[in-house]
Motif scaffolding. Structure first.
Motif, short mmCIF file in Angstrom:
data_model
loop_
_atom_site.label_atom_id
_atom_site.label_comp_id
_atom_site.label_asym_id
_atom_site.label_seq_id
_atom_site.Cartn_x
_atom_site.Cartn_y
_atom_site.Cartn_z
N PRO A 273 22.96 20.90 17.93
CA PRO A 273 23.48 22.27 18.02
C PRO A 273 23.50 22.75 19.47
O PRO A 273 22.52 22.56 20.20
CB PRO A 273 22.49 23.09 17.17
CG PRO A 273 21.92 22.10 16.21
CD PRO A 273 21.84 20.80 16.96
N GLU B 16 23.16 25.53 20.67
CA GLU B 16 22.10 26.49 20.96
C GLU B 16 20.83 25.79 21.44
O GLU B 16 20.10 26.31 22.29
CB GLU B 16 21.78 27.33 19.72
CG GLU B 16 22.91 28.24 19.26
CD GLU B 16 23.89 27.58 18.30
OE1 GLU B 16 24.69 28.30 17.68
OE2 GLU B 16 23.86 26.33 18.17
N LYS C 203 34.85 27.45 20.20
CA LYS C 203 33.72 27.73 19.30
C LYS C 203 32.40 27.45 20.00
O LYS C 203 31.45 28.25 19.93
CB LYS C 203 33.86 26.87 18.04
CG LYS C 203 32.78 27.10 16.99
CD LYS C 203 33.03 26.21 15.78
CE LYS C 203 31.93 26.39 14.73
NZ LYS C 203 32.16 25.48 13.55
N THR C 204 32.33 26.33 20.69
CA THR C 204 31.10 25.96 21.40
C THR C 204 30.82 26.93 22.54
O THR C 204 29.67 27.33 22.75
CB THR C 204 31.22 24.52 21.95
OG1 THR C 204 31.35 23.62 20.85
CG2 THR C 204 30.00 24.13 22.76
N LYS D 108 31.60 30.06 22.81
CA LYS D 108 31.10 31.34 22.26
C LYS D 108 29.63 31.23 21.87
O LYS D 108 28.82 32.10 22.21
CB LYS D 108 31.94 31.75 21.05
CG LYS D 108 33.34 32.21 21.38
CD LYS D 108 34.11 32.51 20.09
CE LYS D 108 35.56 32.85 20.37
NZ LYS D 108 36.34 33.04 19.11
N LYS D 109 29.28 30.17 21.15
CA LYS D 109 27.88 29.99 20.73
C LYS D 109 26.95 29.84 21.92
O LYS D 109 25.86 30.41 21.96
CB LYS D 109 27.77 28.74 19.83
CG LYS D 109 28.33 28.91 18.43
CD LYS D 109 28.10 27.63 17.64
CE LYS D 109 28.61 27.76 16.21
NZ LYS D 109 28.37 26.50 15.45
N ALA D 110 27.38 29.05 22.89
CA ALA D 110 26.56 28.82 24.08
C ALA D 110 26.33 30.11 24.84
O ALA D 110 25.21 30.41 25.29
CB ALA D 110 27.23 27.78 24.98
N HIS D 111 27.38 30.88 24.99
CA HIS D 111 27.32 32.12 25.77
C HIS D 111 26.41 33.16 25.11
O HIS D 111 25.82 34.01 25.79
CB HIS D 111 28.73 32.67 25.95
CG HIS D 111 28.86 33.69 27.04
ND1 HIS D 111 28.61 33.41 28.36
CD2 HIS D 111 29.22 35.00 27.00
CE1 HIS D 111 28.82 34.50 29.09
NE2 HIS D 111 29.18 35.48 28.30
N GLN D 112 26.30 33.08 23.79
CA GLN D 112 25.38 33.97 23.07
C GLN D 112 23.93 33.57 23.31
O GLN D 112 23.03 34.42 23.32
CB GLN D 112 25.69 33.95 21.57
CG GLN D 112 26.96 34.68 21.20
CD GLN D 112 27.33 34.55 19.73
OE1 GLN D 112 26.77 33.72 19.01
NE2 GLN D 112 28.27 35.36 19.28
N GLU D 113 23.71 32.28 23.51
CA GLU D 113 22.36 31.77 23.74
C GLU D 113 21.88 32.11 25.16
O GLU D 113 20.74 32.51 25.37
CB GLU D 113 22.33 30.25 23.52
CG GLU D 113 20.97 29.61 23.64
CD GLU D 113 20.02 29.99 22.51
OE1 GLU D 113 18.79 29.95 22.75
OE2 GLU D 113 20.50 30.33 21.40
#
Length: 328
Positions: free
Chosen positions: A131, A133, A159-160, A162-167
């Motif tokens: 993942p 994250e 998609k990746t 966005k998820k990474a930037h949230q982490e």
């Protein structure tokens, strides 16, 4: 030389960086002393942004840069990458995004480079088995420890990203972008702008094709990886040569080199874009920096779009197996 900021960060770099990969591998035979002089010459001309990765020459490239910047660390914004695993014999052993691997890779890179922190640390390719994250979480710990200042991704999917930037804040995305390869304009670049992520195009000269200096397949050395690139083969090669001739004609009319026109086009796409043309020779540093003096009008941008619209160049960016690791 004016600076450009990467994303919403405080990381300021020269508008053109220097890609160092070819000094160690992939583009024919290198010469360490000439490469070191090229890096130092680029710094003397105002280039502040150097790009490498742990896999280039299986660590050789990081050691080379370490030697070149030994007494000039404060002049350099240094970016390196992890994730593409190589054996000591140079064999490619897949992608690894596990947290323990992230941390060990960072330690190894710091040692090879001879520095105490990395300015911009990229995940070179996304590991589909881990993942994002978890990977970025480990990278974020390196920031807390002071070993890394900013984080980046390379060839990641929307998609990746966005998820990474949230982490953790992603400062830069490095992905292939040039007249030769415009896929990112559809989704990737707009998303980066939406999220405030800087964009670092690698291969901004289409792996040398946009320089106009490659005329035949035999211009490539025997150990040059471009011999296995679909865009350099068969009918694709000829179709792409024909397109470059049109770019050459426009550059001649404008009084600049084809490579300078290609870089000026890319620089004109936005102040959030920082291309990293690679070279291992000083004369091409001067040539590339000459692009900063080339102004491209709106009319000329439209003309270029007609010559090389998205998808105009023939062939995939990489051989089939390597294509699987892109846009993950």
């Amino acid at each position: 030389m004016q600076k450009r900021k990467l994303g919403t960060s405080e990381l300021e770099v020269s508008p053109l960086g220097l890609g160092c990969m070819g000094m160690s591998e992939f583009y024919g035979t290198g010469n360490d002393e000439e490469s070191i002089q090229t890096i130092q010459y680029a710094l003397d001309q105002g280039v502040t942004f150097l790009d490498t990765a742990d896999m280039y020459g299986v660590g050789h490239n990081e050691k080379l840069i370490g030697r070149a910047i030994k007494d000039r660390r404060d002049d350099v914004v240094l970016a390196t990458k992890f994730g593409n695993v190589r054996g000591e014999d140079g064999s490619f052993q897949g992608v690894n995004g596990h947290p323990d691997y992230v941390k060990q890779s960072c330690e190894d890179s710091l040692k090879r480079l001879g520095i105490d922190h990395i300015d911009l640390y990229y995940q070179h390719r996304v590991d589909p088995e881990v993942p994002i994250e978890e990977t970025v979480g480990a990278m974020a710990e390196l920031v807390k420890e002071g070993k890394v200042r900013y984080l980046g991704l390379s060839e990641a999917s929307p998609k990746t990203i966005k998820k990474a930037h949230q982490e953790h804040t992603i400062t830069a995305l490095q992905t292939e972008y040039s007249l030769w390869s415009r896929d990112v304009e559809e989704e990737i670049l707009p998303l980066c702008r939406e999220l405030g992520i800087g964009f670092v195009p690698y291969s901004p000269l289409g792996r040398g094709f946009l320089t106009g200096q490659i005329k035949t397949f035999d211009d490539l050395e025997e150990d040059d990886f471009r011999r296995y690139n679909p865009r350099f083969q068969g009918e694709n090669f000829q179709k792409n040569i024909d397109l470059v001739k049109k770019i050459e004609a426009m550059a001649e009319e404008k009084g600049c080199e084809p490579s300078q026109l290609a870089l000026a086009w890319l620089l004109a796409r936005g102040d959030d874009i920082v291309p990293i043309p690679g070279t291992k020779r000083r004369k091409y540093v001067d040539s590339n920096l000459g692009a900063l003096k080339v102004n491209v009008s709106k009319q000329e941008l439209e003309q270029i779009d007609k010559i090389a619209p998205r998808g105009a160049f023939a062939g995939e960016r990489y051989p089939a197996e390597q294509m699987k690791s892109l846009n993950q």
